[in-house]
Design an enzyme around this catalytic site. Structure first.
Site, PDB file in Angstrom:
ATOM      1  N   ASP A   1      -2.180  -1.587  -4.119  1.00  0.00           N
ATOM      2  CA  ASP A   1      -2.562  -0.395  -4.892  1.00  0.00           C
ATOM      3  C   ASP A   1      -1.424   0.027  -5.816  1.00  0.00           C
ATOM      4  O   ASP A   1      -1.467   1.077  -6.434  1.00  0.00           O
ATOM      5  CB  ASP A   1      -2.971   0.764  -3.961  1.00  0.00           C
ATOM      6  CG  ASP A   1      -1.864   1.216  -3.027  1.00  0.00           C
ATOM      7  OD1 ASP A   1      -0.709   0.778  -3.173  1.00  0.00           O
ATOM      8  OD2 ASP A   1      -2.166   2.056  -2.142  1.00  0.00           O
TER       9      ASP A   1
ATOM     10  N   ILE B   1       0.863  -1.209   0.000  1.00  0.00           N
ATOM     11  CA  ILE B   1       0.000   0.000   0.000  1.00  0.00           C
ATOM     12  C   ILE B   1       0.883   1.236   0.000  1.00  0.00           C
ATOM     13  O   ILE B   1       1.759   1.354   0.843  1.00  0.00           O
ATOM     14  CB  ILE B   1      -0.905   0.038   1.267  1.00  0.00           C
ATOM     15  CG1 ILE B   1      -1.911  -1.123   1.240  1.00  0.00           C
ATOM     16  CG2 ILE B   1      -1.685   1.362   1.374  1.00  0.00           C
ATOM     17  CD1 ILE B   1      -1.659  -2.127   2.288  1.00  0.00           C
ATOM     18  N   HIS B   2       0.682   2.112  -0.980  1.00  0.00           N
ATOM     19  CA  HIS B   2       1.428   3.378  -0.941  1.00  0.00           C
ATOM     20  C   HIS B   2       0.750   4.551  -1.619  1.00  0.00           C
ATOM     21  O   HIS B   2       1.218   5.676  -1.502  1.00  0.00           O
ATOM     22  CB  HIS B   2       2.827   3.204  -1.536  1.00  0.00           C
ATOM     23  CG  HIS B   2       2.833   3.181  -3.038  1.00  0.00           C
ATOM     24  ND1 HIS B   2       2.533   2.073  -3.767  1.00  0.00           N
ATOM     25  CD2 HIS B   2       3.089   4.153  -3.936  1.00  0.00           C
ATOM     26  CE1 HIS B   2       2.612   2.346  -5.056  1.00  0.00           C
ATOM     27  NE2 HIS B   2       2.946   3.605  -5.196  1.00  0.00           N
ATOM     28  N   ARG B   3      -0.343   4.347  -2.340  1.00  0.00           N
ATOM     29  CA  ARG B   3      -0.977   5.460  -3.074  1.00  0.00           C
ATOM     30  C   ARG B   3      -1.386   6.572  -2.119  1.00  0.00           C
ATOM     31  O   ARG B   3      -1.950   6.289  -1.048  1.00  0.00           O
ATOM     32  CB  ARG B   3      -2.260   4.994  -3.749  1.00  0.00           C
ATOM     33  CG  ARG B   3      -2.108   4.206  -4.958  1.00  0.00           C
ATOM     34  CD  ARG B   3      -1.690   4.974  -6.167  1.00  0.00           C
ATOM     35  NE  ARG B   3      -0.915   4.038  -6.951  1.00  0.00           N
ATOM     36  CZ  ARG B   3       0.132   4.304  -7.693  1.00  0.00           C
ATOM     37  NH1 ARG B   3       0.559   5.538  -7.818  1.00  0.00           N
ATOM     38  NH2 ARG B   3       0.758   3.372  -8.337  1.00  0.00           N
TER      39      ARG B   3
END
Ligand code: UD1
Ligand code: UDP
Length: 383
Positions: free
Chosen positions: A301, A218-220
Site C-alpha cells: 500500500d 503495509i502501513h497506510r
C-alpha cells in the site's frame, strides 16, 4: 550562494532527500548550500538514522524531535519548530517532499513567513480526501512557488486546479512555476541498485531465493487502523504463503503495533507458525532494493514501493482503493486490489502467469534532481 532549507521527517522523505543532496554536492557545490531540518516525525533507527548512514545524506543540522502524536498535536509542534528555524536561519527558500505532516507543517510555516516553498512530488492526487496525505499535498501545492511533478498526470492535475504551465518569472506563490521533472526516487533506485547488489545480504539472511518470493509492505492508516482490513490483508498473505510461495514482509512500526492490537489471535498464531510468511522489522534502503529487484511480485500500500516495483520491472498488487501512480495500472503492470481477499488472490493468480509484462519509461531519465537544482538556481540566484 543560495541558502536552501530542506525539511524531512518521514522515511520516504529522507530517502528522496538523498537524491537532491547528491546532486547538490556533485554538481552545484558552489551555487547552493543546504541546511537539513529533521522534524523527528520518524525516529526509530530503522525508520530514520539508517538512511543517513547508508545513503550519504549529510546528518541533519537540526532535529525537532517531534515524535508521534495525533495529526493536530504533531503538525502544530512541527509548525512551531520550523517557524523558529526559518526566522533564525532566513533561508532563500524551503524544499519539501511528498505529502506527510512534515510537508504540511513546512508549507504552512514558510508560506506565512513569505519564504518561497519548492515542492518536490507536486500534483499527485488520489481524489480521496479521507487520506491525510491528500489534504497535505493539496495545501502544499497551493502555497508553493516552484512545483516539480514526477509525471505528466501530476502536471495535468495541477492544471485542472488552476495552475498554469506557461508562467514567467518572477515566480511566487501567486505566480508559481510548474515543471515536469521525472521522479527523484527513480534517480535513487538507479543510483543505489548496483550498490545494493554489492552490499546487501538480505536474501541470504532470510534464505530467500531470487524470483521465488513475494515482497509485501503495509502501513497506510486505513489498512493498519481498521481491524477488518488488517485481518483481511494478513489472512490473504497467510493464504498465499501456504503454498510454494514465500512472502517476506518488512513491517512499518505502525502496522506492527496494530497487529498486536487488532489481529485475530488464532490467525496471529497460525501466521507465527507459518515459516513461509516472514514478518520482520523495517529494512534499510539497500536491503529493500535488493528485495524488490529479486522478488517475483510485490504487494503493497506504499506509494514509493509501488513505483519501485515498476522501476525494477515487477508486477505489483496495490492494497488501496486507488493510486496516484495511475500509469503503472494503465500499463497493466499493477492491479488495484484494495483490502479485498478475492481481488488480491485474483491479482496474484493473474500475475503468477504473466511473463511478458512491459514497463515503458514513465518516471524520467534518473536525472530529476539535477533538473530541479538547475531550475532552483535559475529562480533564486541573483534574486
Ligand atoms: C507517515 C505519513 C505517510 C507516509 C509514511 C511513510 C503522515 C500523515 N503520514 O505515516 O504519508 O506514507 O509516514 O512511512 O504524515 N512509529 C514508530 N516509530 C517511528 C515512526 C512511527 O513506532 O519511527 C509508529 C508510532 O506508533 C506512530 C505511528 O507509527 O504513532 C504512525 O507514525 P506517523 O509518522 O504518524 O505516520 P505514518 O503512519 O508513519
Ligand atoms: N522502504 C525501506 N524499508 C522498508 C520499507 C520501505 O527502505 O522496510 C523504502 C521504500 O523502498 C521506499 C520508501 O521506503 O523508497 C517508501 O516509504 P513508505 O512506504 O514508508 O512511504 P510512502 O512511499 O507510502 O509514503
Amino acid at each position: 550562494m543560495i541558502k536552501l532549507l530542506t525539511v524531512v521527517g518521514a522515511r520516504p522523505q529522507i530517502i528522496k532527500a538523498a537524491a537532491l543532496s547528491r546532486a547538490l554536492k556533485n554538481k552545484f557545490p558552489d551555487r547552493i548550500s543546504e541546511i537539513i531540518l529533521h522534524t523527528g516525525q520518524h525516529y526509530d533507527q530503522n525508520m530514520s538514522q539508517v538512511f543517513f548512514d547508508e545513503l550519504g545524506i549529510p546528518e541533519p543540522d537540526f532535529n525537532l524531535n517531534t515524535g508521534s502524536a495525533s495529526h493536530g498535536v504533531q503538525t502544530a509542534a512541527m509548525i512551531v519548530g520550523i517557524e523558529e528555524k526559518l526566522l533564525t536561519l532566513k533561508p532563500d527558500f524551503l524544499v519539501l517532499y511528498g505529502d506527510t505532516n512534515s510537508t504540511l507543517a513546512g508549507a504552512i510555516a514558510a508560506s506565512k513567513l513569505k519564504i518561497p516553498v519548492v515542492h518536490i512530488e507536486a500534483g499527485l492526487r488520489s481524489f480521496n480526501k479521507t487520506m491525510p496525505e491528500e489534504i497535505n499535498r493539496i495545501v502544499c501545492d497551493h502555497v508553493s512557488t516552484l512545483l516539480f511533478s514526477p509525471t505528466p498526470t501530476g502536471v495535468a492535475n495541477l492544471v485542472k486546479e488552476g495552475f498554469a504551465t506557461d508562467t514567467r518569472p518572477p515566480f511566487s506563490a501567486d505566480n508559481p512555476a510548474v515543471y515536469h521533472c521525472g521522479d527523484i526516487m527513480y534517480d535513487n533506485s538507479l543510483y543505489f541498485s548496483r550498490v545494493a547488489e554489492e552490499r546487501s545480504s538480505i536474501l541470504e539472511k532470510h534464505h530467500l531465493e531470487p524470483g521465488k518470493f513475494i515482497l509485501g509492505t503495509i502501513h497506510r492508516d486505513n489498512n493498519t487502523d481498521d481491524p477488518q482490513r488488517l485481518n483481511a490483508i494478513f489472512r490473504t498473505l497467510h493464504r498465499i504463503s501456504s503454498g510454494e510461495t514465500k512472502v517476506f514482509v518488512p513491517l512499518h512500526p505502525r502496522a506492527s503495533k496494530m497487529l498486536d492490537q487488532n489481529l485475530d489471535k488464532k490467525l496471529y498464531g497460525e501466521i507465527n507458525a507459518n515459516p513461509n510468511l516472514v514478518i520482520t522489522k523495517p529494512v534499510s534502503f539497500l536491503d529493500i532494493i535488493k528485495l524488490e529487484k529479486n522478488a517475483k511480485m510485490i504487494i503493497t500500500d506504499s506509494g514509493g514501493v509501488q513505483k519501485e516495483a515498476y522501476f525494477f520491472r515487477k508486477p505489483c498488487i496495490i492494497l488501496r482503493p486507488e493510486t496516484e501512480w495511475v500509469e503503472i495500472v494503465e500499463n497493466g503492470t499493477a492491479l488495484i486490489a484494495d483490502a479485498d481477499p478475492e481481488k488480491i488472490l485474483d491479482a496474484f493468480e493473474y500475475f503468477s502467469h504473466q511473463d511478458d509484462l512491459e514497463f515503458p519509461p514513465v518516471f524520467g531519465d534518473g536525472k530529476a534532481a539535477e533538473f530541479i537544482c538547475e531550475k532552483i538556481i535559475h529562480t533564486f540566484e541573483n534574486k
